[in-house]
Design a protein around this motif. Structure first.
Motif, PDB file in Angstrom:
ATOM      1  N   ASP A 131      29.484 -34.589  38.710  1.00  0.00           N
ATOM      2  CA  ASP A 131      29.981 -34.250  37.377  1.00  0.00           C
ATOM      3  C   ASP A 131      31.507 -34.128  37.470  1.00  0.00           C
ATOM      4  O   ASP A 131      32.033 -33.118  37.933  1.00  0.00           O
ATOM      5  N   ARG A 149      33.730 -31.121  36.405  1.00  0.00           N
ATOM      6  CA  ARG A 149      33.749 -29.841  37.120  1.00  0.00           C
ATOM      7  C   ARG A 149      34.459 -29.898  38.473  1.00  0.00           C
ATOM      8  O   ARG A 149      34.699 -28.857  39.078  1.00  0.00           O
ATOM      9  N   ILE A 150      34.746 -31.087  38.953  1.00  0.00           N
ATOM     10  CA  ILE A 150      35.291 -31.208  40.307  1.00  0.00           C
ATOM     11  C   ILE A 150      36.813 -31.266  40.253  1.00  0.00           C
ATOM     12  O   ILE A 150      37.388 -32.134  39.591  1.00  0.00           O
ATOM     13  N   PRO A 151      37.497 -30.390  40.955  1.00  0.00           N
ATOM     14  CA  PRO A 151      38.971 -30.411  40.972  1.00  0.00           C
ATOM     15  C   PRO A 151      39.503 -31.708  41.589  1.00  0.00           C
ATOM     16  O   PRO A 151      38.910 -32.240  42.531  1.00  0.00           O
ATOM     17  N   VAL A 211      39.756 -31.894  45.382  1.00  0.00           N
ATOM     18  CA  VAL A 211      38.520 -32.142  46.126  1.00  0.00           C
ATOM     19  C   VAL A 211      38.248 -33.642  46.198  1.00  0.00           C
ATOM     20  O   VAL A 211      37.851 -34.166  47.242  1.00  0.00           O
ATOM     21  N   VAL A 238      31.223 -31.273  46.965  1.00  0.00           N
ATOM     22  CA  VAL A 238      31.109 -31.871  45.635  1.00  0.00           C
ATOM     23  C   VAL A 238      29.823 -31.430  44.943  1.00  0.00           C
ATOM     24  O   VAL A 238      29.819 -31.113  43.750  1.00  0.00           O
ATOM     25  N   HIS A 239      28.730 -31.405  45.668  1.00  0.00           N
ATOM     26  CA  HIS A 239      27.448 -31.031  45.063  1.00  0.00           C
ATOM     27  C   HIS A 239      27.429 -29.559  44.640  1.00  0.00           C
ATOM     28  O   HIS A 239      26.680 -29.183  43.751  1.00  0.00           O
ATOM     29  N   SER A 240      28.283 -28.746  45.258  1.00  0.00           N
ATOM     30  CA  SER A 240      28.339 -27.343  44.853  1.00  0.00           C
ATOM     31  C   SER A 240      28.915 -27.186  43.458  1.00  0.00           C
ATOM     32  O   SER A 240      28.721 -26.156  42.809  1.00  0.00           O
ATOM     33  N   TYR A 241      29.624 -28.225  42.987  1.00  0.00           N
ATOM     34  CA  TYR A 241      30.195 -28.184  41.642  1.00  0.00           C
ATOM     35  C   TYR A 241      29.256 -28.770  40.598  1.00  0.00           C
ATOM     36  O   TYR A 241      29.532 -28.682  39.403  1.00  0.00           O
ATOM     37  N   HIS A 242      28.178 -29.377  41.034  1.00  0.00           N
ATOM     38  CA  HIS A 242      27.357 -30.153  40.095  1.00  0.00           C
ATOM     39  C   HIS A 242      26.804 -29.286  38.977  1.00  0.00           C
ATOM     40  O   HIS A 242      26.790 -29.693  37.817  1.00  0.00           O
ATOM     41  N   GLY A 270      27.711 -25.908  38.735  1.00  0.00           N
ATOM     42  CA  GLY A 270      28.499 -24.696  38.643  1.00  0.00           C
ATOM     43  C   GLY A 270      29.306 -24.629  37.363  1.00  0.00           C
ATOM     44  O   GLY A 270      29.304 -25.560  36.549  1.00  0.00           O
ATOM     45  N   GLY A 330      32.360 -24.822  34.830  1.00  0.00           N
ATOM     46  CA  GLY A 330      33.509 -25.719  34.728  1.00  0.00           C
ATOM     47  C   GLY A 330      33.830 -25.981  33.279  1.00  0.00           C
ATOM     48  O   GLY A 330      33.018 -25.717  32.392  1.00  0.00           O
TER      49      GLY A 330
END
Length: 215
Positions: free
Chosen positions: A153, A156-158, A161, A197-201, A203, A205
Motif C-alpha cells: 500500500d 502508507r509506506i514512507p 523505506v 514494507v508488510h508492516s505498513y500494509h 497499519g 497511514g
C-alpha cells in the motif's frame, strides 16, 4: 585523420558535441585515471580544441563529474517485470549490482585520487553527484505495479523505506567495488525490506495519498 572524419567532427554541435566530449572524458578516465587526465588529453581524444572544453567546464574536476553523471544517465539499469514485488526487487538489485560495479570502482578511484580534495565537496556530496537518484526515481514503476496488484500500500509506506534497498546496494558497491553476492541481495529483500514494507500494509497511514517517488 581523413577529410570525411574531420568534416564530421567539425559539424558536431550542441548536445551531440557535448556527449562526444563527455564520452571522451569517460574513456580517458578509464585508460589514464583521474590523476593523469587533463583537459588537453580529453580534447585530443575528442578531436577538438581545448577551448571547446573550457567553454563548458571551468576545470577538469567539473568535466570529470559531468562525465561520471553522463555515463550513469546514459547507461540506465534495466527494470524487470517478473509479476511479483519480490521477483522484481531481486532482479533489479542484482542487475544494479552487476551493471554498476565497474562504474562504482572507477568513481571511487576517481574520488580518492584527488577529486574530493580538489573540489572541496564532502564525500556525501560527491556520492550524490556521481550516483544520483536516477535509479530510485525510475523504480517507482516497480512499486506502482506492486501497489496495483495489492502487494503493498503505497499510501502508507514512507519514501525512505522504498529507497532503502537501492541505498543498501549503492553502499555495498562503494564499499566492495564488486557485484553483490546473491545471498546479500536475498537478505536485503527477504530479511530487511519485505518485512518492513508488510508492516505498513495494514497499519495507520494517511488515507487517499500516494507518496512521491523515493529520492
Amino acid at each position: 585523420m581523413t577529410s570525411a572524419a574531420a568534416t564530421s567532427r567539425q559539424r558536431r554541435r550542441g548536445p551531440e558535441l557535448e556527449a562526444a566530449l563527455l564520452d571522451a572524458a569517460w574513456d580517458e578516465l578509464l585508460e589514464a585515471g583521474f590523476a593523469k587526465l587533463t583537459m588537453e588529453s580529453v580534447a585530443s581524444r575528442a578531436g577538438t580544441g581545448i577551448a571547446v572544453l573550457y567553454r563548458r567546464w571551468a576545470n577538469k574536476n567539473q568535466l570529470v563529474l559531468a562525465a561520471l553523471e553522463h555515463y550513469r544517465n546514459t547507461h540506465p539499469v534495466d527494470l524487470p517485470d517478473t509479476g511479483t514485488l519480490r521477483g522484481d526487487l531481486l532482479a533489479a538489485l542484482t542487475g544494479m549490482g552487476e551493471a554498476r560495479a565497474a562504474f562504482s570502482a572507477i568513481a571511487a578511484a576517481t574520488a580518492f585520487s584527488g577529486l574530493l580534495a580538489d573540489t572541496g565537496l564532502t564525500p556525501a556530496q560527491v556520492r550524490e553527484r556521481i550516483l544520483g537518484d536516477q535509479p530510485l526515481s525510475r523504480v517507482r514503476v516497480i512499486y506502482q505495479r506492486a501497489h496495483d496488484r495489492g502487494e503493498i500500500d503505497l499510501r502508507r509506506i514512507p519514501p525512505a523505506v522504498l529507497a532503502m534497498p537501492f541505498d543498501l546496494v549503492r553502499h555495498d558497491l562503494l564499499m566492495d567495488l564488486k557485484p553483490l553476492k546473491p545471498a546479500r541481495v536475498t537478505s536485503i529483500v527477504d530479511e530487511i525490506f519485505l518485512p518492513l514494507v508488510h508492516s505498513y500494509h495494514d497499519g495507520p497511514g494517511p488515507a487517499g495519498t500516494v507518496p512521491p517517488a523515493p529520492a
